[in-house]
Design a protein around this motif. Structure first.
Motif, PDB file in Angstrom:
ATOM      1  N   ILE A  67      53.564  41.238   6.043  1.00  0.00           N
ATOM      2  CA  ILE A  67      52.581  41.043   4.743  1.00  0.00           C
ATOM      3  C   ILE A  67      53.114  40.845   3.662  1.00  0.00           C
ATOM      4  N   HIS A  68      52.626  40.487   2.564  1.00  0.00           N
ATOM      5  CA  HIS A  68      53.170  40.149   1.239  1.00  0.00           C
ATOM      6  C   HIS A  68      53.561  41.471   0.364  1.00  0.00           C
ATOM      7  N   ALA A  87      57.949  44.538   3.549  1.00  0.00           N
ATOM      8  CA  ALA A  87      56.990  43.706   3.369  1.00  0.00           C
ATOM      9  C   ALA A  87      57.006  42.591   4.788  1.00  0.00           C
ATOM     10  N   ARG A  98      49.875  47.767  -2.775  1.00  0.00           N
ATOM     11  CA  ARG A  98      48.351  48.275  -3.049  1.00  0.00           C
ATOM     12  C   ARG A  98      48.661  49.413  -1.981  1.00  0.00           C
ATOM     13  N   MET A  99      49.035  49.164  -0.823  1.00  0.00           N
ATOM     14  CA  MET A  99      48.907  49.994   0.149  1.00  0.00           C
ATOM     15  C   MET A  99      49.245  51.387  -0.085  1.00  0.00           C
ATOM     16  N   ASP A 147      53.135  42.315  -2.574  1.00  0.00           N
ATOM     17  CA  ASP A 147      52.201  42.926  -3.338  1.00  0.00           C
ATOM     18  C   ASP A 147      50.930  43.645  -2.617  1.00  0.00           C
ATOM     19  N   THR A 148      50.621  43.179  -1.130  1.00  0.00           N
ATOM     20  CA  THR A 148      49.940  44.057  -0.422  1.00  0.00           C
ATOM     21  C   THR A 148      50.615  45.392  -0.048  1.00  0.00           C
ATOM     22  N   THR A 180      46.131  44.088   8.729  1.00  0.00           N
ATOM     23  CA  THR A 180      45.540  45.040   7.574  1.00  0.00           C
ATOM     24  C   THR A 180      46.373  46.522   7.884  1.00  0.00           C
ATOM     25  N   ARG A 181      46.040  47.399   7.004  1.00  0.00           N
ATOM     26  CA  ARG A 181      46.522  48.718   7.097  1.00  0.00           C
ATOM     27  C   ARG A 181      46.417  49.112   8.440  1.00  0.00           C
TER      28      ARG A 181
END
Length: 183
Positions: free
Chosen positions: A37-38, A32, A44-45, A40-41, A2-3
């Protein structure tokens, strides 16, 4: 991850870390991977932070070479020697199975996988890819079942799947006799 976990681990905001990675000339895929993380994640962040980060565009092959410290094809060969399957190697290099199979099809001389694969055997025997062969066969009116038997597949579904994995969607004759047309 997570962030909050990323920011706790690194001690700074995700956007600042991403900017530092981009400043080193690396791609979003690398960033990433650093975060675990992916991509795309990560997008988004960064969009949640309303931050624009300009990453270099790097091909998957280049990304693997940078990450593993060896040429892409050497890495793939190493994984084949370890007994990994095509699907496993595709996941390790960060490519979809379909994309990985396309890479193998486009580089048959560099494909390190064993020749038990029907498409590879056809290429070695005839010098023609199965996509090219099937386009020719479909154009000449052969059915999918007949083309599968000619190439060496036991069932037409296997050939259809192999063609779709390579991005080839062909119109086939259904195998029934064509009606005579009189004008």
């Amino acid at each position: 991850m997570t962030r909050q976990e990323i920011e706790t681990r690194w001690g700074m905001p995700v956007s600042d870390i991403a900017k530092d990675i981009a400043a080193q000339g690396l791609s979003m895929i690398h960033a990433a991977q650093v975060f675990g993380i992916h991509k795309d994640t990560l997008v988004r962040m960064l969009s949640e932070d309303e931050v624009v980060v300009r990453f270099e565009r790097v091909s998957i092959r280049s990304a693997v070479s940078l990450r593993e410290g060896m040429p892409f094809w050497q890495y793939v060969s190493l994984k084949v020697d370890e007994g990994k399957s095509r699907k496993e190697v595709a996941a390790l290099v960060g490519q979809s199975y379909k994309g990985f199979m396309h890479t193998m099809e486009q580089n048959p001389d560099l494909d390190p996988f064993p020749c038990h694969h029907v498409a590879r055997a056809w290429l070695l025997d005839t010098g023609e890819t199965i996509v090219a062969a099937c386009k020719r066969m479909a154009k000449n009116g052969l059915s999918l079942s007949m083309a599968a038997r000619v190439i060496g597949y036991k069932h037409r579904t296997a050939l259809r799947d192999a063609l779709e994995a390579r991005g080839a969607f062909l119109d086939w004759h259904d195998g029934r006799k064509r009606p005579k047309v009189t004008l």
